[in-house]
Design an enzyme around this catalytic site. Structure first.
Site, short mmCIF file in Angstrom:
data_model
loop_
_atom_site.label_atom_id
_atom_site.label_comp_id
_atom_site.label_asym_id
_atom_site.label_seq_id
_atom_site.Cartn_x
_atom_site.Cartn_y
_atom_site.Cartn_z
N CYS A 38 1.26 -0.97 -0.40
CA CYS A 38 -0.02 -0.02 0.43
C CYS A 38 0.48 1.60 0.11
O CYS A 38 0.53 2.70 0.01
CB CYS A 38 -0.75 -0.07 1.18
SG CYS A 38 -1.85 -1.27 1.55
N HIS B 220 -3.07 7.53 2.81
CA HIS B 220 -3.75 5.77 2.36
C HIS B 220 -5.04 5.68 3.08
O HIS B 220 -5.16 5.62 3.93
CB HIS B 220 -2.82 4.96 2.99
CG HIS B 220 -3.30 3.37 2.67
ND1 HIS B 220 -3.78 3.21 1.01
CD2 HIS B 220 -3.01 2.29 3.15
CE1 HIS B 220 -3.97 2.10 1.34
NE2 HIS B 220 -3.90 1.41 2.29
N ASN C 226 -9.77 -0.18 -0.36
CA ASN C 226 -8.31 -0.43 0.49
C ASN C 226 -8.42 -0.72 -1.38
O ASN C 226 -8.07 -2.00 -1.53
CB ASN C 226 -8.17 -0.88 0.89
CG ASN C 226 -6.57 -0.90 1.54
OD1 ASN C 226 -5.99 -0.73 0.26
ND2 ASN C 226 -6.02 -1.84 2.54
O1 UT7 Z 1 -3.65 -1.41 3.40
C1 UT7 Z 1 -2.83 -1.59 4.95
C2 UT7 Z 1 -3.27 -1.31 5.81
N1 UT7 Z 1 -4.44 -2.07 6.25
C3 UT7 Z 1 -4.72 -1.18 7.36
O2 UT7 Z 1 -4.93 -0.57 8.07
C4 UT7 Z 1 -6.61 -2.45 8.47
C5 UT7 Z 1 -6.37 -2.21 9.51
N2 UT7 Z 1 -7.14 -3.19 10.28
C6 UT7 Z 1 -8.40 -2.55 10.40
O3 UT7 Z 1 -8.69 -1.79 9.83
C7 UT7 Z 1 -9.46 -3.43 11.61
O4 UT7 Z 1 -8.79 -3.90 11.84
C8 UT7 Z 1 -10.22 -3.69 9.98
C9 UT7 Z 1 -11.98 -3.21 9.60
C10 UT7 Z 1 -10.15 -4.90 9.41
C11 UT7 Z 1 -11.25 -5.41 11.58
O5 UT7 Z 1 -12.29 -3.96 12.29
P1 UT7 Z 1 -11.93 -4.17 13.73
O6 UT7 Z 1 -12.39 -3.73 14.46
O7 UT7 Z 1 -10.70 -4.46 13.84
O8 UT7 Z 1 -12.44 -5.42 14.57
P2 UT7 Z 1 -12.31 -6.92 14.57
O9 UT7 Z 1 -10.69 -7.58 13.92
O10 UT7 Z 1 -11.08 -6.90 16.64
O11 UT7 Z 1 -13.51 -8.03 14.43
C12 UT7 Z 1 -14.13 -7.54 16.04
C13 UT7 Z 1 -15.45 -8.55 15.42
C14 UT7 Z 1 -15.11 -9.65 15.50
O12 UT7 Z 1 -15.73 -10.58 16.23
P3 UT7 Z 1 -15.60 -11.53 17.58
O13 UT7 Z 1 -14.37 -12.06 17.67
O14 UT7 Z 1 -15.72 -10.12 18.24
O15 UT7 Z 1 -16.55 -12.13 18.16
C15 UT7 Z 1 -14.58 -10.35 14.14
O16 UT7 Z 1 -14.89 -11.32 13.57
O17 UT7 Z 1 -15.76 -8.78 13.91
C16 UT7 Z 1 -15.86 -9.48 13.67
N3 UT7 Z 1 -16.21 -8.94 11.61
C17 UT7 Z 1 -16.60 -8.93 11.49
N4 UT7 Z 1 -18.33 -9.05 11.58
C18 UT7 Z 1 -18.86 -9.29 10.47
C19 UT7 Z 1 -14.42 -9.14 11.40
N5 UT7 Z 1 -14.98 -8.85 9.72
C20 UT7 Z 1 -16.20 -8.32 9.95
C21 UT7 Z 1 -17.61 -8.38 8.93
N6 UT7 Z 1 -18.76 -8.55 8.68
N7 UT7 Z 1 -16.91 -7.98 7.64
#
Ligand code: UT7
Length: 331
Positions: A116, A255, A285
C-alpha cells in the site's frame, strides 16, 4: 548549472466496471452492510472483469495521465509500476506489459513490491532519477487487481479491498515551488506477518503437496493500531524536517484503508475535515492505487489547482510506510 527538481505534471485514474456493494457480501458471508460501514467506512468498491489484469487497469490510467501531461509517448523515459497483484508472479513485470500496451519502445520498465505504500516509493524513485539528471519524464503507476487474491470465505479481509489504478507523470522543473519537496520512505520486516500473501516457493508442484494458497491475510487489529501510530509519526517528521505546518497544506491524502484510521490520524495532526481527502467509502482499499486515485478525485472535482501543496501518507504490507510533500504542477 541550474538545479533540477521533480514535479507532478499530471494525475489520472481508472475505475474498473463492476461495482460491488456491501450488501453483495451479505449473500456469501456472515457480514452486514451496517458492520462494514461502521467499522471501515466502506460503502462499495469496484472489481475488474475476469479478462482485465493489473496492467490493463494501469494502461487506462496511464493513457489519461500522458494525455493530461501533453507529452508524446516517445518522451516517456522510464515506466515504474507498484503492485501487489501483478499480472504474473515473477515475470514478465507488469511494467513491461503496460509499456508495450502503451506503445512505449526501448525504455526501461520495472515493478516494485511495497504494497500500500507503493505510490510513495514510486515518487521517491522518480524524484531521484530526475534530480540526478538521469531522466526527464517518468510514468509511475499504482495498479491493483486485489480481487484476484482475496479469500471470499474470509469476512475479515474480503470486504475491505477494491481494484483500480492511478497514474502520474513526473517531469523535470527548475522551479522548487512547483516541485516534489520531499519524500520519506521506510520499512520494518519484523512485522511481515501482519499483512501477507502467504504463497511461497517452498511447496512442490511435482508432488502437488504443501502448496500454500496465495490469498491475502491480515492481522487487522494489530495492523490498525500500528497504522495510526506510524502514519501520524511519519507526517510529524516530514513536516518538522521541512519546516511546514498544517496550515500550509492544501490537501492531506492518507492511504485509504479504513475511515477510522483516516479520522484518527487527521484529528491527531489537527487537519480540518476540508483538508483531509477521503475516498475509502467508494473505492475500498486499493493498495498502491489508493493515493493516486484519491488525488485524481480532487483533480477531477476541480479542487486541485496548480501550485497546491499535498501531503501524502501511506502504510502497508512489508511493513512499509512513507510520506511525501508534493506540489501539483499540472493544469
Ligand atoms: O492497507 C494496509 C493497512 N490496512 C489497514 O490498516 C487495515 C487495518 N485494520 C482494520 O481496518 C480493522 O482492524 C478491520 C476493519 C480489519 C477490522 O476491524 P476491527 O474493529 O479491528 O475488528 P476486529 O478484527 O477486532 O473484529 C471484531 C469482530 C470479530 O468478532 P468477535 O471475535 O468479536 O466475535 C470479527 O470476527 O468483528 C468480526 N468481524 C466481522 N463481522 C462482520 C470481522 N470482520 C467482519 C465482517 N463482518 N466483515
Amino acid at each position: 548549472m541550474t538545479k533540477k527538481y521533480a514535479s507532478l505534471k499530471s494525475i489520472a485514474s481508472y475505475i474498473p466496471p463492476k461495482c460491488i456493494k456491501n450488501s453483495d457480501f451479505e449473500e456469501i458471508l456472515d457480514t452486514s452492510d451496517e458492520w462494514i460501514q461502521k467499522r471501515t467506512g466502506i460503502q462499495m468498491r469496484y472489481f475488474a472483469s475476469p479478462e482485465q489484469n493489473s496492467s490493463d487497469l494501469g494502461v487506462e490510467a496511464a493513457k489519461l495521465a500522458i494525455k493530461r501531461s501533453n507529452l508524446k509517448i516517445e518522451e516517456i523515459d522510464l515506466v515504474i509500476v507498484a503492485t501487489l497483484s501483478p499480472d504474473f508472479l515473477g515475470m514478465p513485470s507488469t511494467a513491461c506489459l503496460l509499456s508495450t500496451k502503451l506503445g512505449i519502445k526501448n525504455r526501461p520498465a520495472f515493478d516494485i513490491s511495497t504494497a500500500c505504500s507503493g505510490f510513495i516509493y514510486l515518487l521517491a524513485l522518480a524524484k531521484s532519477f530526475i534530480e540526478s539528471g538521469t531522466y526527464e519524464n517518468i510514468l509511475i503507476v499504482g495498479a491493483e487487481k486485489i480481487s484476484s487474491i482475496l479469500d471470499f470465505t474470509d469476512r475479515s479481509t474480503s470486504v475491505l479491498f477494491g481494484d483500480g489504478a492511478g497514474a502520474a507523470i513526473i517531469s523535470t522543473t527548475t522551479q522548487k515551488e512547483h516541485s516534489i519537496l520531499d519524500v520519506h520512505i521506510s520499512s520494518d520486516g519484523a512485522y511481515s506477518d501482519y499483512l501477507l500473501t502467504p504463497r511461497t516457493l517452498k511447496g512442490s508442484h511435482f508432488l502437488e503437496e504443501n502448496l500454500i494458497p496465495q490469498y491475502l491475510q491480515m492481522k487487522g487489529n494489530e495492523t490498525f493500531k500500528l497504522a495510526v501510530k506510524t502514519l501520524t509519526n511519519d507526517v510529524e517528521e516530514i513536516m518538522k524536517k521541512n519546516n511546514i505546518d498544517v496550515n500550509s497544506i492544501d490537501f492531506f491524502i492518507p492511504h485509504q484503508a479504513n475511515l477510522r484510521i483516516i479520522s484518527a490520524v487527521g484529528e491527531q495532526l489537527k487537519f480540518s475535515p476540508q483538508q483531509v481527502v477521503v475516498t475509502v467509502h467508494k473505492y475500498g482499499n486499493t493498495s498502491a492505487a489508493s493515493i493516486p486515485m484519491a488525488m485524481n478525485d480532487i483533480y477531477e472535482d476541480g479542487k486541485l489547482k496548480n501550485g497546491d501543496l499535498m501531503l501524502l501518507d501511506a502504510f502497508g504490507g512489508g511493513l512499509t510506510w512513507g510520506s511525501a510533500l508534493v506540489h501539483f504542477n499540472g493544469n
